[in-house]
Design an enzyme around this catalytic site. Structure first.
Site, PDB file in Angstrom:
ATOM      1  N   HIS A   1      34.317  42.771  36.637  1.00  0.00           N
ATOM      2  CA  HIS A   1      34.923  41.577  37.528  1.00  0.00           C
ATOM      3  C   HIS A   1      33.989  41.396  38.893  1.00  0.00           C
ATOM      4  O   HIS A   1      33.380  42.498  39.263  1.00  0.00           O
ATOM      5  CB  HIS A   1      36.398  42.159  37.762  1.00  0.00           C
ATOM      6  CG  HIS A   1      37.421  41.312  38.427  1.00  0.00           C
ATOM      7  ND1 HIS A   1      37.130  40.981  39.832  1.00  0.00           N
ATOM      8  CD2 HIS A   1      38.174  40.608  37.947  1.00  0.00           C
ATOM      9  CE1 HIS A   1      38.064  40.087  40.080  1.00  0.00           C
ATOM     10  NE2 HIS A   1      38.937  39.696  39.180  1.00  0.00           N
TER      11      HIS A   1
ATOM     12  N   GLN B   1      43.113  47.019  35.105  1.00  0.00           N
ATOM     13  CA  GLN B   1      43.623  46.509  33.935  1.00  0.00           C
ATOM     14  C   GLN B   1      44.097  47.710  32.974  1.00  0.00           C
ATOM     15  O   GLN B   1      44.336  47.550  31.882  1.00  0.00           O
ATOM     16  CB  GLN B   1      42.517  45.543  33.234  1.00  0.00           C
ATOM     17  CG  GLN B   1      42.010  44.442  33.912  1.00  0.00           C
ATOM     18  CD  GLN B   1      43.311  43.249  33.837  1.00  0.00           C
ATOM     19  OE1 GLN B   1      44.381  43.530  33.280  1.00  0.00           O
ATOM     20  NE2 GLN B   1      43.272  42.634  34.591  1.00  0.00           N
TER      21      GLN B   1
ATOM     22  N   ASP C   1      37.345  51.251  38.358  1.00  0.00           N
ATOM     23  CA  ASP C   1      38.202  50.104  38.679  1.00  0.00           C
ATOM     24  C   ASP C   1      39.174  50.098  37.438  1.00  0.00           C
ATOM     25  O   ASP C   1      39.010  49.704  36.226  1.00  0.00           O
ATOM     26  CB  ASP C   1      37.231  48.781  38.162  1.00  0.00           C
ATOM     27  CG  ASP C   1      38.325  47.360  38.495  1.00  0.00           C
ATOM     28  OD1 ASP C   1      39.479  47.465  38.440  1.00  0.00           O
ATOM     29  OD2 ASP C   1      37.623  46.283  38.097  1.00  0.00           O
TER      30      ASP C   1
ATOM     31  N   LYS D   1      49.840  43.963  39.167  1.00  0.00           N
ATOM     32  CA  LYS D   1      49.393  43.879  37.851  1.00  0.00           C
ATOM     33  C   LYS D   1      50.426  44.792  36.918  1.00  0.00           C
ATOM     34  O   LYS D   1      50.306  44.943  35.629  1.00  0.00           O
ATOM     35  CB  LYS D   1      47.878  44.345  37.440  1.00  0.00           C
ATOM     36  CG  LYS D   1      47.076  43.113  37.821  1.00  0.00           C
ATOM     37  CD  LYS D   1      45.617  43.469  37.879  1.00  0.00           C
ATOM     38  CE  LYS D   1      44.628  42.349  38.517  1.00  0.00           C
ATOM     39  NZ  LYS D   1      44.539  41.242  37.970  1.00  0.00           N
TER      40      LYS D   1
ATOM     41  N   CYS E   1      36.723  35.576  36.787  1.00  0.00           N
ATOM     42  CA  CYS E   1      35.957  36.339  37.722  1.00  0.00           C
ATOM     43  C   CYS E   1      35.108  37.223  37.080  1.00  0.00           C
ATOM     44  O   CYS E   1      34.876  38.467  37.389  1.00  0.00           O
ATOM     45  CB  CYS E   1      37.045  37.214  38.885  1.00  0.00           C
ATOM     46  SG  CYS E   1      38.020  36.270  39.896  1.00  0.00           S
TER      47      CYS E   1
END
Length: 409
Positions: free
Chosen positions: A121, A201, A198, A224, A364
């Site tokens: 991302h 997700q 990261d 999220k 992104c």
């Protein structure tokens, strides 16, 4: 999991959009919020709205207990060894930027290497570009295999003794790829590098154990994972955070302020300047309670079933390209796709007319779009409140989209 019962906790899903029942398939961008989270935030503002840490009155104490209680919930959620390792941020972007500025710029020198991948991302690309420019470090990319996955062999070939930072997403927001973070972290550490993850997700969809992964830093966002917007988390190993300087200065993060010099509070507060995101943290704590009551293992299994079902149904649409691994077992709960001769924005617009919300654009991830040889894609992403019926509606909508543009052109 009784999905119909779970859906009752999400009032936003009980509505019509453009005359059809809403099918929300954009949870990778932001998830919907259950009433438990909405009520927790409302309760804070109605009953004990106050600043934290500074006051000795009752409302201030209750607000502080709620805020710091949320920090402890986050600690348990990712199995950090100490609440001092949990820093509240505005989201994953702020978390990664904090590491790139506070840690990387202080520790990188000319010729050092930062390693990321083509699937990242923008929030896990641009901060490292800037860190490289500021320090003279070299930014390197782990190549992807044909199906969009990362091989450990490619990681070993890319990471060298000069590598000081490896920063990889745990789950791709485009390909649905689940990266072998624990193995990548081991390779990074064997070469003397720190591992940044990261988790935007992954944290909403699967159990994360930072001690088992042995990552040095992890960032994720509340919005999220059924929490409110504007709140996120940076996890960092205590010994690393203690040697990092804050990147914001002001109230709340100080110990002593003199005319020329100041000193900082201990962890985690030295990284939380100003009035913190109190309601957001309390809402995130309520979201964690909600997710853990259902069970992250149950949520992950449900999403894998949905992904497999979607892959099977969507593969039957002629002219539809699905990106990422073909094996559903290798991907998380999202499917990114394109219809031949139909721009993804047009496809998303037609789907919206049917009450179906999907994402369209570069997500992104422009370097990944270039690697895919696509200017943009459409994406359907699933969460604990989605059903096979939602996917059936998506497939019907895609068939209508294809027919519509066939008639037009």
């Amino acid at each position: 999991m009784d999905i119909n019962e779970i859906r009752k906790f999400f009032p936003i899903l009980d509505q019509e959009v453009n005359g059809s029942p809403l099918v929300y398939l954009d949870s990778a961008a932001t998830s919907q919020k259950p009433v438990q989270v909405i009520e927790a935030i409302d309760r804070y503002y109605r009953e004990y709205n106050s600043n934290v840490h500074r006051g000795v009155h009752t409302l201030g104490t209750r607000a502080t207990d709620g805020y710091e209680g949320a920090r402890e919930k986050v600690r348990k959620f990712i199995n950090a060894s100490s609440a001092q390792e949990i820093i509240f941020t505005r989201g994953t972007t702020t978390a990664i930027n904090t590491v790139a500025v506070s840690y990387a710029r202080a520790n990188l020198r000319e010729g050092d290497e930062i390693v990321i991948s083509y699937m990242e991302h923008h929030s896990n690309i641009i901060p490292w570009q800037q860190a490289a420019k500021a320090t003279g470090a070299v930014l390197k990319y782990v190549p992807l295999q044909e199906d969009g996955t990362i091989s450990l062999e490619a990681v070993r070939e890319t990471v060298t003794a000069n590598t000081k930072v490896v920063s990889i997403m745990q789950v791709s927001n485009v390909l649905g790829v689940m990266n072998p973070i624990k193995d990548i972290a081991r390779i990074a550490h064997e070469n003397g590098a720190v591992m940044v993850v990261d988790g935007a997700q992954s944290a909403p969809h699967m159990k994360i154990d930072v001690q088992d992964l042995d990552c040095d830093f992890l960032g994720f966002s509340g919005h999220k994972m059924c929490g409110p917007t504007g709140i996120g988390v940076l996890y960092g190993k205590k010994n690393l955070l203690e040697n990092m300087e804050p990147i914001e200065f002001g109230g709340e993060m100080i110990d002593f302020v003199g005319l020329q010099e100041s000193t900082w509070k201990e962890l985690p507060w030295k990284f939380e300047a100003g009035t913190p995101i109190i309601a957001g943290a309390i809402g995130l704590g309520a979201a964690i309670d909600f997710l853990e009551e259902i069970g992250l293992d149950n949520i992950e299994a449900h999403e894998h079933r949905l992904a497999a079902y979607a892959m099977e149904k969507m593969s039957g649409i002629e002219g539809l390209t699905i990106y990422g691994p073909k094996d559903p077992a290798k991907r998380a709960g999202l499917v990114t796709f394109n219809l031949d001769d139909v721009h993804p924005h047009d496809a998303a617009t037609v789907l919206d007319a049917e009450g179906i919300a999907v994402r369209a654009g570069h997500h992104c991830a422009q370097p990944l779009m270039k690697w895919l040889n696509a200017s943009a894609t459409a994406r359907a992403s699933f969460y604990l409140y989605n059903t096979e019926a939602d996917i059936d509606r998506l497939v019907e909508g895609l068939v209508k989209t294809k027919e519509y543009f066939s008639d037009v052109f």
